[in-house]
Design an enzyme around this catalytic site. Sequence first.
Site: not given
Length: 301
Positions: A211, A239, A289
């Site tokens: 991430d 996100s 993502q």
Amino acid sequence: MQPHPTPPSLPEAFGRDLVGFLSLERLERDLFRGWCHDGAPLRAFGGQVAGQALTAAGQTVATGFLVHSLHGYFLRAGDTRSPIVYQVERLRDGRSYVSRRVTAIQGGEAIFSLSASFKVPEATDTAGDRHIAMPRVTPPEDLPDAFASLCGGLPTHPDVSDFNRALSVRFVPPTASTPEGGTEQTLWVKSADPLPDDPMLHACGLAYASDLLLAPSAALHREPPWVLRSEPSTVFLTSLDHAIWFHRPFRADDWLLVVHRSPTAGDGRGLAFGDFWSRDGRLVASVVQETVLRSARPSPS
């Protein structure tokens, strides 16, 4: 800004490294508690929340099962001044596959939801094992430390000392053209310190690392990632969801080559994919993502 101090109630065993950042205190059979460092000022880093949620799920799975996928939704920003409680639901315990759902709770509200699946490893003959080849790139030993110029801290973006304690990162200079309308970046990443021989810990370490720079790859048509610039960001990124598929065994404390690519951005969102290869060329994980991608609001004068 200064690094966020360790909360007084944080157990000493947690530490300030990748192992510590993924560690949890077990409160009950399926209830855990952890603390997160800043990803943005006073906002928990999403990769750490996902890694801790996966850690909680793994603590409820029998020996012999390995995680093969996770799907998470970021619902609210986590506050680094308070602990996060992780509640695990045991959805299924089969002979080959096990399923868990984890809800991260803070202040009585869900901030993150994770579904994770675990399986018993299966033997695959040589003819049945395939994956795309790893790109030929500059080795990490010949590239500069991505955090080196930022470790002193810059007023225009969050402090990087926690990331620097957890991970080593090297950016690979672009060597190939990117498809029209897309963006791409390549980097090497690994744990900053050696890790114990625990496959679950290495999977959680990859979840943490996955991430860190994936969302910025969706905004490369607007600006370089935050570790490569000194000026304020022109975009707002956060996100929305995060998915990982683990394909093959790996170690998170060995260099992993990561290729991020983003095929689309629009409607206030960007989509990014990431492939992780081990140093010996095996494709070990894939990540997807979606992120909020908007122009940043001007800072008040």
